[in-house]
Write a protein that holds these residues in place. Structure first.
Motif, PDB file in Angstrom:
ATOM      1  N   ASN A 180       0.795  -1.252  -0.036  1.00 16.48           N
ATOM      2  CA  ASN A 180      -0.090   0.024   0.001  1.00 16.48           C
ATOM      3  C   ASN A 180       0.995   1.310  -0.033  1.00 16.48           C
ATOM      4  O   ASN A 180       1.649   1.406   0.852  1.00 16.48           O
ATOM      5  CB  ASN A 180      -0.913   0.117   1.060  1.00 16.48           C
ATOM      6  N   GLU A 295     -19.225   1.484  10.495  1.00 16.70           N
ATOM      7  CA  GLU A 295     -18.598   2.509   9.588  1.00 16.70           C
ATOM      8  C   GLU A 295     -17.157   2.356   9.869  1.00 16.70           C
ATOM      9  O   GLU A 295     -16.105   2.548   9.080  1.00 16.70           O
ATOM     10  CB  GLU A 295     -19.046   4.070   9.495  1.00 16.70           C
ATOM     11  N   GLN A 298     -15.461  -0.747   8.409  1.00 14.40           N
ATOM     12  CA  GLN A 298     -15.433  -0.355   7.110  1.00 14.40           C
ATOM     13  C   GLN A 298     -14.234   0.475   6.783  1.00 14.40           C
ATOM     14  O   GLN A 298     -13.436   0.242   5.666  1.00 14.40           O
ATOM     15  CB  GLN A 298     -16.708   0.335   6.370  1.00 14.40           C
ATOM     16  N   LEU A 299     -13.785   1.571   7.694  1.00 15.78           N
ATOM     17  CA  LEU A 299     -12.457   2.244   7.531  1.00 15.78           C
ATOM     18  C   LEU A 299     -11.256   1.373   7.591  1.00 15.78           C
ATOM     19  O   LEU A 299     -10.318   1.554   6.815  1.00 15.78           O
ATOM     20  CB  LEU A 299     -12.588   3.285   8.536  1.00 15.78           C
ATOM     21  N   ARG A 301     -11.297  -1.901   6.743  1.00 20.04           N
ATOM     22  CA  ARG A 301     -11.339  -2.697   5.511  1.00 20.04           C
ATOM     23  C   ARG A 301     -10.463  -2.209   4.373  1.00 20.04           C
ATOM     24  O   ARG A 301      -9.878  -2.756   3.636  1.00 20.04           O
ATOM     25  CB  ARG A 301     -12.673  -3.238   5.315  1.00 20.04           C
ATOM     26  N   GLU A 302     -11.312  -0.878   4.292  1.00 23.71           N
ATOM     27  CA  GLU A 302     -10.471  -0.071   3.215  1.00 23.71           C
ATOM     28  C   GLU A 302      -9.176   0.543   3.300  1.00 23.71           C
ATOM     29  O   GLU A 302      -8.377   1.246   2.632  1.00 23.71           O
ATOM     30  CB  GLU A 302     -11.673   1.069   2.758  1.00 23.71           C
ATOM     31  N   GLN A 303      -8.550   0.298   4.569  1.00 22.79           N
ATOM     32  CA  GLN A 303      -7.264   0.751   4.864  1.00 22.79           C
ATOM     33  C   GLN A 303      -7.287   2.430   4.988  1.00 22.79           C
ATOM     34  O   GLN A 303      -6.110   2.854   4.710  1.00 22.79           O
ATOM     35  CB  GLN A 303      -6.100   0.045   4.162  1.00 22.79           C
ATOM     36  N   LYS A 304      -8.234   2.927   5.282  1.00 21.28           N
ATOM     37  CA  LYS A 304      -8.305   4.265   5.329  1.00 21.28           C
ATOM     38  C   LYS A 304      -8.050   4.697   6.762  1.00 21.28           C
ATOM     39  O   LYS A 304      -7.454   5.878   6.901  1.00 21.28           O
ATOM     40  CB  LYS A 304      -9.624   5.008   4.978  1.00 21.28           C
TER      41      LYS A 304
END
Length: 326
Positions: A180, A295, A298-299, A301-304
């Motif tokens: 990443n 939420e 999900q952050l 999971r998205e590596q945000k």
């Protein structure tokens, strides 16, 4: 008190439950901050058993689970407690198994599972001491790092701590690698260590390797660059092929070896953060609300987000999205 409970795949509730009774040799902690542990949160909410990806967890999970990285203040102690008193600031050092987890306002801990915090360490620095402890145990398996070069694979939360620890303990060169680009840039921008994409590593050689991914391809890749010793910190998934070119070197491949802590370990953890300046706060990139736990996951999971943190005394209420907060 309030607590979060995962009741099924992608399903959770905020529940009301009693503050735990303090038993002998237990300590009741009022939790001031708790942080996600990405793989645990993604798997437990996503219907995947942490250690056997072929099956689901047994729902509903105990309330507060899988929260286990926490910092707080001692509110009550059971008989037999000698090292802690009411009012002490503490951080968790041990996962609490099938007992209620730390996504709650109060949790009981065993005495040996807590670290007493000096006033110089904030809750935000202390909340992920449990992860720092685990990373440290694995790093100590490599032995003396002074003057050694080390390649660290995976720049998630564990890798971010590992690159710093290796530098602070005297490694002559520390390189972190990841797939990443944003994580690589994050490490370089903060000056935590030298970081690069996996594809940019060419024919360099390192004394040691430390794998923070756990996927077989990540460890297999380290074989190409490490000369002496690799420790696998991540939970290994997949099979490895011991490379032929390592045969005559006395090369050592070692899995993470869990062990209990001694006082020296406690001292090393405090020293890394309070005296040597290991940056713990950089892990906590987003502040969440338990009402929007999905939420937060999900952050991850998205590596945000690297980690999402919560204040259990406040964050069971609705909050609006504001910058990096949920």
């Amino acid at each position: 008190m309030k607590a979060l409970q995962i009741v099924g795949k992608e399903q959770y509730s905020i529940i009301e439950t009693a503050i735990p009774d303090v038993k002998d040799f237990e300590i009741l902690v009022e939790i001031q901050m708790v942080s996600t542990c990405p793989r645990w949160d993604m798997n437990m909410l996503g219907g995947i058993n942490m250690f056997d990806y072929s099956r689901e967890p047994e729902y509903p999970l105990p309330y507060g689970f899988p929260g286990h990285e926490m910092a707080g203040v001692v509110k009550a102690i059971g008989s037999g407690i000698r090292k802690f008193k009411v009012g002490d600031r503490v951080a968790a050092l041990e996962h609490i198994g099938d007992a209620p987890g730390a996504y709650a306002q109060y949790v009981c801990f065993r005495e040996e599972d807590l670290l007493k915090l000096p006033d110089s360490i904030t809750y935000k620095q202390a909340v992920s001491f449990e992860l720092l402890k685990c990373v440290m145990i694995g790093m100590l398996q490599l032995g003396d790092l002074k003057g050694k070069t080390i390649l660290i694979s995976g720049l998630g939360p564990a890798g971010i701590l590992a690159v710093q620890m290796a530098k602070l303990w005297g490694a002559s060169r520390v390189v972190g690698i990841d797939l990443n680009q944003e994580r690589v840039q994050f490490i370089n921008d903060l000056g935590l260590a030298e970081a690069m994409l996996v594809s940019n590593l060419t024919d360099e050689k390192f004394d040691f390797g430390y794998d923070c991914v756990g996927a077989a391809p990540s460890v297999q890749n380290l074989f190409n660059f490490v000369e002496e010793h690799i420790v696998i910190f991540g939970v290994l998934r997949g099979e490895l092929k011991y490379a032929d070119h390592l045969w005559f070197k006395g090369f050592k491949l070692e899995s993470y070896k869990y062990r209990g802590l001694v006082q020296r370990d406690h001292d090393l953890l405090i020293d890394l953060v309070a005296n040597k300046g290991l940056n713990m706060e950089c892990l906590q990139t987003h502040h969440g609300s338990f009402t929007k736990y999905d939420e937060a996951v999900q952050l991850l999971r998205e590596q945000k987000a690297i980690k999402v943190y919560f204040h259990p005394q406040e964050d069971f209420e609705e909050t609006s999205v504001n910058g990096e907060s949920l």
